[in-house]
Design a protein around this motif. Structure first.
Motif, PDB file in Angstrom:
ATOM      1  N   VAL A 160       0.842  -1.204   0.000  1.00 35.44           N
ATOM      2  CA  VAL A 160       0.000   0.000   0.000  1.00 35.44           C
ATOM      3  C   VAL A 160       0.874   1.251   0.000  1.00 35.44           C
ATOM      4  O   VAL A 160       1.918   1.301   0.654  1.00 35.44           O
ATOM      5  CB  VAL A 160      -0.926   0.011   1.239  1.00 35.44           C
ATOM      6  CG1 VAL A 160      -1.791   1.274   1.249  1.00 35.44           C
ATOM      7  CG2 VAL A 160      -1.794  -1.237   1.264  1.00 35.44           C
ATOM      8  N   VAL A 161       0.446   2.263  -0.729  1.00 33.52           N
ATOM      9  CA  VAL A 161       1.151   3.545  -0.808  1.00 33.52           C
ATOM     10  C   VAL A 161       0.258   4.643  -0.227  1.00 33.52           C
ATOM     11  O   VAL A 161      -0.948   4.669  -0.476  1.00 33.52           O
ATOM     12  CB  VAL A 161       1.513   3.891  -2.273  1.00 33.52           C
ATOM     13  CG1 VAL A 161       2.084   5.295  -2.369  1.00 33.52           C
ATOM     14  CG2 VAL A 161       2.500   2.887  -2.810  1.00 33.52           C
ATOM     15  N   LEU A 162       0.871   5.530   0.546  1.00 35.35           N
ATOM     16  CA  LEU A 162       0.162   6.680   1.089  1.00 35.35           C
ATOM     17  C   LEU A 162       0.898   7.953   0.696  1.00 35.35           C
ATOM     18  O   LEU A 162       2.085   7.935   0.399  1.00 35.35           O
ATOM     19  CB  LEU A 162       0.098   6.617   2.619  1.00 35.35           C
ATOM     20  CG  LEU A 162      -0.679   5.469   3.265  1.00 35.35           C
ATOM     21  CD1 LEU A 162      -0.545   5.557   4.793  1.00 35.35           C
ATOM     22  CD2 LEU A 162      -2.141   5.487   2.854  1.00 35.35           C
ATOM     23  N   CYS A 163       0.175   9.062   0.714  1.00 35.21           N
ATOM     24  CA  CYS A 163       0.832  10.358   0.569  1.00 35.21           C
ATOM     25  C   CYS A 163       1.555  10.664   1.874  1.00 35.21           C
ATOM     26  O   CYS A 163       1.143  10.208   2.948  1.00 35.21           O
ATOM     27  CB  CYS A 163      -0.199  11.457   0.301  1.00 35.21           C
ATOM     28  SG  CYS A 163      -1.071  11.301  -1.269  1.00 35.21           S
ATOM     29  N   ASP A 164       2.611  11.437   1.783  1.00 34.51           N
ATOM     30  CA  ASP A 164       3.331  11.835   2.983  1.00 34.51           C
ATOM     31  C   ASP A 164       2.394  12.606   3.917  1.00 34.51           C
ATOM     32  O   ASP A 164       1.497  13.321   3.468  1.00 34.51           O
ATOM     33  CB  ASP A 164       4.518  12.711   2.602  1.00 34.51           C
ATOM     34  CG  ASP A 164       5.454  12.932   3.772  1.00 34.51           C
ATOM     35  OD1 ASP A 164       6.328  12.095   4.002  1.00 34.51           O
ATOM     36  OD2 ASP A 164       5.279  13.962   4.459  1.00 34.51           O
ATOM     37  N   LYS A 165       2.625  12.468   5.206  1.00 34.60           N
ATOM     38  CA  LYS A 165       1.740  13.095   6.195  1.00 34.60           C
ATOM     39  C   LYS A 165       1.772  14.617   6.138  1.00 34.60           C
ATOM     40  O   LYS A 165       0.863  15.282   6.649  1.00 34.60           O
ATOM     41  CB  LYS A 165       2.139  12.631   7.604  1.00 34.60           C
ATOM     42  CG  LYS A 165       2.003  11.122   7.804  1.00 34.60           C
ATOM     43  CD  LYS A 165       2.614  10.675   9.119  1.00 34.60           C
ATOM     44  CE  LYS A 165       2.619   9.152   9.245  1.00 34.60           C
ATOM     45  NZ  LYS A 165       3.278   8.686  10.494  1.00 34.60           N
ATOM     46  N   THR A 166       2.798  15.175   5.505  1.00 34.90           N
ATOM     47  CA  THR A 166       2.896  16.635   5.429  1.00 34.90           C
ATOM     48  C   THR A 166       2.018  17.228   4.330  1.00 34.90           C
ATOM     49  O   THR A 166       1.778  18.440   4.313  1.00 34.90           O
ATOM     50  CB  THR A 166       4.344  17.070   5.181  1.00 34.90           C
ATOM     51  OG1 THR A 166       4.801  16.514   3.935  1.00 34.90           O
ATOM     52  CG2 THR A 166       5.251  16.608   6.313  1.00 34.90           C
TER      53      THR A 166
END
Length: 275
Positions: A160-166
């Motif tokens: 799974v890939v997520l966008c960076d939390k920033t």
């Protein structure tokens, strides 16, 4: 009549002629001044009605398809204009603006990233929310891993890939995961939502948490899975004219298009929600 009387009469006559001449000159001057003022006002008003030159727009990556369409509409409606875009993660765009990058308009994917710009005093006036966006899970075409919920993304072996939390899409995903009390360790954190989606399109990941609009824009390259927790992490998108905009007049006209009925039609057609 004495010489003294004749002299007095002559002086009064000359004085009257001089006064009349002064009145005539004054009237002409007043008339000319009024004509010039009117001409300048009309010219200024005409310039405001007809945007020209290049408009530079910094916009969140998720706005790429819809803003590109609106840019073409703007150029067609205003011959002699050109809209150039810098699409990317809202946080990096905000950093560029506060660092002095020349731009006319900033459209962010969250109020938090817009606040970076307003706190630095780089926005001209208060930003306005023009759309909202909601998360969705993007899976491989056909959804071979049978992902049906946010919880399914925590299954062992699933990439799974997520966008960076920033960046806004990453902050929204974290909010949804925290609300569901789910722990998820992605194979990578991406700097903008398009990069996260590309990982799935290239089959380098099995799924990614992105925006509904990005899933729609990808067409048959991915399959979208809605999940109820996304309702708790909806992002407002604000737009603002920048303080040192090189082309403020045209920038205002572009923002007006984005907020207009025609602009909203393009944006909602791309999957965005009205504010």
């Amino acid at each position: 009549m004495t010489r003294s009387a004749r002299r007095t009469r002559r002086m009064l006559s000359l004085g009257g002629l001089a006064a009349a001449a002064l009145l005539t000159l004054s009237a002409c001057g007043s008339s000319d001044s009024g004509g010039d003022s009117s001409g300048e006002s009309g010219s200024s008003s005409s310039a405001e009605r007809k945007p020209s030159g290049t408009v530079t727009v910094f916009a969140a990556a998720s706005l790429k398809e819809s803003f590109t369409t609106l840019g073409k509409q703007f150029e067609k409606a205003h011959p002699g204009t050109k809209v150039t875009f810098n699409f990317g993660g809202s946080d990096s765009l905000a950093a560029g603006i506060t660092g002095g990058a020349p731009a006319d308009v900033f459209a962010a994917a969250s109020p938090k990233t817009m606040k970076t710009v307003t706190d630095a005093g780089d926005a001209a006036g208060a930003p306005v929310t023009f759309v909202r966006n909601q998360l969705e899970i993007a899976t491989l075409p056909g959804n071979p891993d049978k992902v049906a919920s946010l919880k399914d993304l925590t299954e062992p072996g699933l990439k799974v890939v997520l966008c960076d939390k920033t960046v806004p899409c990453g902050a929204a995903a974290k909010k949804a995961l925290d609300a569901s009390e789910l722990k998820l360790t992605p194979v990578s954190y991406e700097q903008d939502v398009k990069s996260a989606l590309t990982k799935v399109e290239l089959k380098e990941a099995d799924a990614a948490v992105v925006y509904r609009t990005d899933v729609k824009a990808a067409g048959d390259k991915v399959e979208g899975v809605e999940f109820p927790e996304s309702a708790d992490a909806v992002n407002d998108y604000p737009i603002a004219l920048l303080k040192d905009a090189p082309n403020a007049a045209a920038a205002k006209a572009f923002i007006a298009l984005v907020r207009s009925d025609d602009g909203q039609k393009v944006l909602t057609g791309a999957g965005f929600r009205k504010p």
